[in-house]
Write an enzyme that holds these catalytic residues in place. Structure first.
Site, short mmCIF file in Angstrom:
data_model
loop_
_atom_site.label_atom_id
_atom_site.label_comp_id
_atom_site.label_asym_id
_atom_site.label_seq_id
_atom_site.Cartn_x
_atom_site.Cartn_y
_atom_site.Cartn_z
N CYS A 111 -6.73 0.57 9.05
CA CYS A 111 -5.48 0.84 9.08
C CYS A 111 -4.94 1.51 10.54
CB CYS A 111 -4.88 1.66 7.90
SG CYS A 111 -5.30 0.81 6.34
N HIS A 251 1.66 5.38 9.49
CA HIS A 251 1.20 4.04 8.73
C HIS A 251 1.37 4.49 7.19
CE1 HIS A 251 -1.74 1.82 6.65
NE2 HIS A 251 -2.37 2.83 6.16
N ASN A 281 0.83 -1.13 1.27
CA ASN A 281 -0.08 -0.88 2.34
C ASN A 281 -0.48 -2.13 2.96
OD1 ASN A 281 -2.20 -0.08 4.34
ND2 ASN A 281 -3.12 1.43 2.92
O1 UT7 Z 1 -4.75 3.31 4.39
C1 UT7 Z 1 -5.84 3.81 3.85
C2 UT7 Z 1 -5.68 3.16 2.26
N1 UT7 Z 1 -6.12 4.33 1.16
C3 UT7 Z 1 -5.28 5.20 0.88
O2 UT7 Z 1 -4.47 5.70 1.77
C4 UT7 Z 1 -5.38 5.76 -0.49
C5 UT7 Z 1 -5.21 7.16 -0.41
N2 UT7 Z 1 -5.29 7.70 -1.94
C6 UT7 Z 1 -4.22 7.46 -2.65
O3 UT7 Z 1 -3.15 6.97 -2.32
C7 UT7 Z 1 -4.35 7.90 -4.00
O4 UT7 Z 1 -5.46 8.77 -4.26
C8 UT7 Z 1 -4.26 6.97 -5.09
C9 UT7 Z 1 -2.71 6.25 -5.18
C10 UT7 Z 1 -5.32 5.69 -4.99
C11 UT7 Z 1 -4.45 7.47 -6.51
O5 UT7 Z 1 -3.41 8.66 -6.64
P1 UT7 Z 1 -4.12 9.81 -7.61
O6 UT7 Z 1 -2.81 10.94 -7.81
O7 UT7 Z 1 -5.16 10.38 -6.41
O8 UT7 Z 1 -4.62 9.33 -8.93
P2 UT7 Z 1 -6.18 9.50 -9.36
O9 UT7 Z 1 -7.21 8.82 -8.59
O10 UT7 Z 1 -6.51 11.12 -9.30
O11 UT7 Z 1 -5.93 9.21 -10.92
C12 UT7 Z 1 -5.21 9.88 -11.75
C13 UT7 Z 1 -5.19 9.11 -13.09
C14 UT7 Z 1 -6.50 8.60 -13.64
O12 UT7 Z 1 -6.52 8.67 -15.02
P3 UT7 Z 1 -7.10 10.08 -15.89
O13 UT7 Z 1 -8.64 10.13 -15.32
O14 UT7 Z 1 -6.48 11.13 -15.24
O15 UT7 Z 1 -7.07 9.65 -17.16
C15 UT7 Z 1 -6.56 7.09 -13.27
O16 UT7 Z 1 -7.71 6.36 -13.91
O17 UT7 Z 1 -4.27 7.90 -13.06
C16 UT7 Z 1 -5.22 6.74 -13.31
N3 UT7 Z 1 -4.75 5.45 -12.57
C17 UT7 Z 1 -3.83 4.59 -12.97
N4 UT7 Z 1 -2.84 4.58 -13.92
C18 UT7 Z 1 -2.07 3.70 -14.08
C19 UT7 Z 1 -5.41 5.21 -11.59
N5 UT7 Z 1 -4.69 4.03 -10.88
C20 UT7 Z 1 -3.53 3.70 -11.86
C21 UT7 Z 1 -2.59 3.01 -11.88
N6 UT7 Z 1 -1.90 2.81 -12.97
N7 UT7 Z 1 -2.75 1.73 -11.14
#
Ligand code: UT7
Length: 369
Positions: A111, A251, A281
């Site tokens: 990225c 980005h 993204n």
């Molecule tokens: O260019 C570089 C590329 N990457 C990035 O920039 C990614 C950087 N990270 C992020 O943007 C965020 O960490 C994410 C969007 C990937 C995830 O958001 P988060 O607020 O960090 O969520 P999390 O991973 O802590 O997950 C929270 C909950 C989990 O459930 P439990 O364990 O709390 O029950 C996940 O299983 O959300 C759940 N979850 C979802 N729920 C519905 C994860 N993905 C999804 C989804 N839909 N798509």
């Protein structure tokens, strides 16, 4: 003094849309979760190759500068999803553009790739190797995605953006004023596609190990720090205060990352360009697409002071301050046209869904071995 200034810009946005509502039909997710956690509403799915999108965006940037493909002497293509590793995607794009006088190569810094490429091309112009360089970001990321893995599938999309950089001789500094790029050692496996290169050429059958795997919250935390810290350093090096900045183009990975990083910089949200809702993204393509749309929407005025910042797999980061020139409208309009097709976003990911839905695919169904 010799400087490199942007004289043309363009984008190629694939027509097929994959909305959050579409994703709700194939995985346990919701528009509400995706919108509030990421800012994304929809993303594009490309039927054509990375180099096709690169050539279309590049052609628009060349026309916007009033140049022809033969004028270009260098193509630097930022991509982590090349059509082929051998030759580079830049080679295919060069032929499709008819840029017969250009050297061409890819840069893979994920990225951060577009900013890495902008910095490299600017220095090649300043050093006298190039006079007219096309810098492109183009990605077909949906091929890396396991559409059964909700933790990654909702984030990524396809598309391309490009700028034409030309050499100018003048006293007043223009173009890149300050810049930096870096890579945090030992973080390769925080965001990766394990068998996406030569290590994937095994005697074993293809496995789900080609899909993107990511430690989302760890990447999130580092991304905010990398974007804010590197932006602060390039601002200080340029001698600019936050209040001097006319527009920041970050980005586009997650709107919460952008908000947290720009709050730390003390930038008002009216000074930050965000279009993640429409495309998700697109890795190396987010910044040139955003720059093109900022110009189309009149968000960049003659003499504007811009800041760019990015982070990505590696983990890489890059940031730059950029002094815009006088012209904010294209010299010539080139209409980007994709081959006509009736296929929707959801049609284009059917094979992926069938593959990752099979019981005999090794791993846990979430892209893990
Ligand atoms: O260019 C570089 C590329 N990457 C990035 O920039 C990614 C950087 N990270 C992020 O943007 C965020 O960490 C994410 C969007 C990937 C995830 O958001 P988060 O607020 O960090 O969520 P999390 O991973 O802590 O997950 C929270 C909950 C989990 O459930 P439990 O364990 O709390 O029950 C996940 O299983 O959300 C759940 N979850 C979802 N729920 C519905 C994860 N993905 C999804 C989804 N839909 N798509």
């Amino acid at each position: 003094m010799r400087y490199a200034t942007i004289t043309g810009w363009g984008k190629a946005i694939p027509p097929a849309i994959l909305s959050n509502a579409d994703l709700e039909t194939i995985m346990d997710t919701s528009d509400e979760w995706i919108s509030t956690r990421t800012g994304i509403k929809e993303r594009r799915i490309a039927e054509v190759e990375t180099s096709d999108m690169a050539a279309l965006a590049g052609r628009q940037a060349i026309a916007a500068a009033g140049k022809t493909p033969e004028d270009v002497d260098l193509i630097v293509l930022a991509t982590c999803s090349p059509d082929t590793l051998l030759p580079s995607a830049a080679a295919w794009a060069q032929t499709k553009l008819g840029a017969t006088n250009a050297a061409a190569f890819d840069i893979n810094a994920a990225c951060s790739g577009f900013l890495y490429s902008l910095i490299v091309a600017t220095n090649m112009i300043k050093g006298g190797t190039s006079k007219c360089a096309l810098v492109i970001g183009s990605e077909k990321l949906h091929k890396y995605v396991n559409f059964r893995d909700r933790t990654t599938a909702v984030l990524f999309g396809d598309g391309a953006g490009a700028v034409l950089l030309e050499a100018v001789e003048q006293d007043e500094p223009i173009g890149l004023i300050s810049s930096e790029m870096g890579l945090e050692v030992g973080t390769e496996e925080l965001l990766w596609a394990p068998q996406s290169g030569i290590s994937g050429y095994t005697d074993e059958p293809v496995t789900s190990n080609r899909a993107i795997q990511m430690g989302g919250s760890e990447v999130f935390r580092r991304a905010v720090t990398m974007m804010a810290d590197s932006s602060e350093r390039v601002l200080a090096e340029a001698g600019w205060e936050a209040g001097d900045v006319d527009l920041m183009i970050p980005h586009q990975a997650n709107v919460r990352i952008i908000d947290a990083a720009t709050r730390r910089l003390g930038l008002d949200e009216s000074k930050v360009f965000v279009n993640i809702a429409s495309y998700g993204n697109t890795s190396g393509a987010t910044i040139p697409i955003a720059l093109t749309e900022a110009l189309e929407e009149g968000r960049i005025q003659p003499g504007a002071k811009l800041v760019f910042a990015a982070f990505g797999a590696g983990l890489t980061w890059a940031a730059a301050t950029f002094q815009w020139g006088d012209r904010i409208t294209p010299i010539e309009d080139y209409q980007v046209e994709f081959p006509s097709s009736d296929l929707s976003g959801i049609d284009l990911i059917q094979a992926n869904l069938e593959y990752f839905g099979r019981n005999d695919v090794p791993g846990d169904g979430a892209g893990n071995p």
